[in-house]
Design a protein around this motif. Structure first.
Motif, PDB file in Angstrom:
ATOM      1  N   THR A  21      -2.896  -4.412  -0.768  1.00  0.00           N
ATOM      2  CA  THR A  21      -2.076  -3.267  -1.108  1.00  0.00           C
ATOM      3  C   THR A  21      -0.898  -3.810  -1.895  1.00  0.00           C
ATOM      4  O   THR A  21      -0.232  -4.743  -1.442  1.00  0.00           O
ATOM      5  CB  THR A  21      -1.593  -2.552   0.171  1.00  0.00           C
ATOM      6  OG1 THR A  21      -2.740  -2.055   0.863  1.00  0.00           O
ATOM      7  CG2 THR A  21      -0.666  -1.405  -0.156  1.00  0.00           C
ATOM      8  N   SER A  81      -3.894   0.722  -3.549  1.00  0.00           N
ATOM      9  CA  SER A  81      -4.785   0.096  -2.569  1.00  0.00           C
ATOM     10  C   SER A  81      -6.195   0.601  -2.812  1.00  0.00           C
ATOM     11  O   SER A  81      -6.415   1.475  -3.656  1.00  0.00           O
ATOM     12  CB  SER A  81      -4.322   0.384  -1.140  1.00  0.00           C
ATOM     13  OG  SER A  81      -4.302   1.774  -0.907  1.00  0.00           O
ATOM     14  N   THR A  82      -7.136   0.043  -2.084  1.00  0.00           N
ATOM     15  CA  THR A  82      -8.533   0.464  -2.253  1.00  0.00           C
ATOM     16  C   THR A  82      -8.975   1.305  -1.061  1.00  0.00           C
ATOM     17  O   THR A  82      -8.518   1.111   0.059  1.00  0.00           O
ATOM     18  CB  THR A  82      -9.479  -0.746  -2.400  1.00  0.00           C
ATOM     19  OG1 THR A  82      -9.344  -1.590  -1.270  1.00  0.00           O
ATOM     20  CG2 THR A  82      -9.180  -1.524  -3.656  1.00  0.00           C
ATOM     21  N   ILE A  83      -9.852   2.241  -1.362  1.00  0.00           N
ATOM     22  CA  ILE A  83     -10.497   3.065  -0.341  1.00  0.00           C
ATOM     23  C   ILE A  83     -11.959   3.225  -0.722  1.00  0.00           C
ATOM     24  O   ILE A  83     -12.338   3.019  -1.877  1.00  0.00           O
ATOM     25  CB  ILE A  83      -9.839   4.465  -0.214  1.00  0.00           C
ATOM     26  CG1 ILE A  83      -9.886   5.220  -1.547  1.00  0.00           C
ATOM     27  CG2 ILE A  83      -8.436   4.375   0.319  1.00  0.00           C
ATOM     28  CD1 ILE A  83      -9.486   6.689  -1.436  1.00  0.00           C
ATOM     29  N   LYS A  84     -12.761   3.593   0.246  1.00  0.00           N
ATOM     30  CA  LYS A  84     -14.172   3.897  -0.014  1.00  0.00           C
ATOM     31  C   LYS A  84     -14.291   5.382  -0.307  1.00  0.00           C
ATOM     32  O   LYS A  84     -13.711   6.209   0.400  1.00  0.00           O
ATOM     33  CB  LYS A  84     -15.040   3.558   1.200  1.00  0.00           C
ATOM     34  CG  LYS A  84     -15.112   2.093   1.523  1.00  0.00           C
ATOM     35  CD  LYS A  84     -16.193   1.439   0.729  1.00  0.00           C
ATOM     36  CE  LYS A  84     -16.387  -0.002   1.205  1.00  0.00           C
ATOM     37  NZ  LYS A  84     -17.195  -0.758   0.281  1.00  0.00           N
ATOM     38  N   ASP A  93     -15.971   1.382  -3.701  1.00  0.00           N
ATOM     39  CA  ASP A  93     -14.529   1.149  -3.669  1.00  0.00           C
ATOM     40  C   ASP A  93     -13.856   1.853  -4.836  1.00  0.00           C
ATOM     41  O   ASP A  93     -14.386   1.887  -5.950  1.00  0.00           O
ATOM     42  CB  ASP A  93     -14.216  -0.348  -3.744  1.00  0.00           C
ATOM     43  CG  ASP A  93     -14.553  -1.078  -2.461  1.00  0.00           C
ATOM     44  OD1 ASP A  93     -14.466  -0.461  -1.391  1.00  0.00           O
ATOM     45  OD2 ASP A  93     -14.889  -2.272  -2.537  1.00  0.00           O
ATOM     46  N   THR A  96      -6.597   3.916  -4.877  1.00  0.00           N
ATOM     47  CA  THR A  96      -5.800   5.068  -4.509  1.00  0.00           C
ATOM     48  C   THR A  96      -4.330   4.783  -4.825  1.00  0.00           C
ATOM     49  O   THR A  96      -3.904   3.633  -4.804  1.00  0.00           O
ATOM     50  CB  THR A  96      -5.993   5.435  -3.025  1.00  0.00           C
ATOM     51  OG1 THR A  96      -5.303   6.645  -2.760  1.00  0.00           O
ATOM     52  CG2 THR A  96      -5.498   4.363  -2.104  1.00  0.00           C
TER      53      THR A  96
END
Length: 114
Positions: A21, A81-84, A93, A96
């Motif tokens: 992040t 950051s990353t989210i699925k 991925d 966000t």
């Protein structure tokens, strides 16, 4: 060698964040022409070469944080950051965008310069 490094991009991918992040300062907003796909909004960040293509979710997040006028976004700090997310039938991925969290009372106490 990571094969993704063989094909550098002018735009951020979720893998570029390496699961971290990060805080980033918006330095530029532009509409970029993607051949065959039309123009898409892109934000660029201070000290970074790669821009972030804004999908509707990211654009609406920035709009909610900083208003409708993209000029007012310049100089603002966000968290990436990353989210699925579901994409074409599978989870993938994605990046966000969020507001910088307010410091907790404990963190705020630690910021006192004495």
């Amino acid at each position: 060698m990571n094969i993704g490094e063989a094909f550098p991009s002018a735009f951020l991918k979720a893998s570029d964040l390496q699961g971290k992040t990060v805080k980033a300062t918006i330095s530029e907003f532009e509409m970029v022409d993607f051949d065959g796909e039309g123009k898409k909004p892109v934000v660029r960040f201070k000290g970074k070469d790669s821009g972030l293509v804004l999908n509707k979710t990211r654009a609406n997040t920035l709009r909610g944080l900083f208003g409708d006028e993209t000029d007012s976004w310049l100089g603002k700090v966000v968290v990436l950051s990353t989210i699925k997310v579901p994409f074409q039938g599978s989870m993938t991925d994605s990046i966000t965008v969020a507001a910088v969290p307010e410091p907790t009372p404990q963190e705020a106490e630690n910021d006192v310069p004495f």
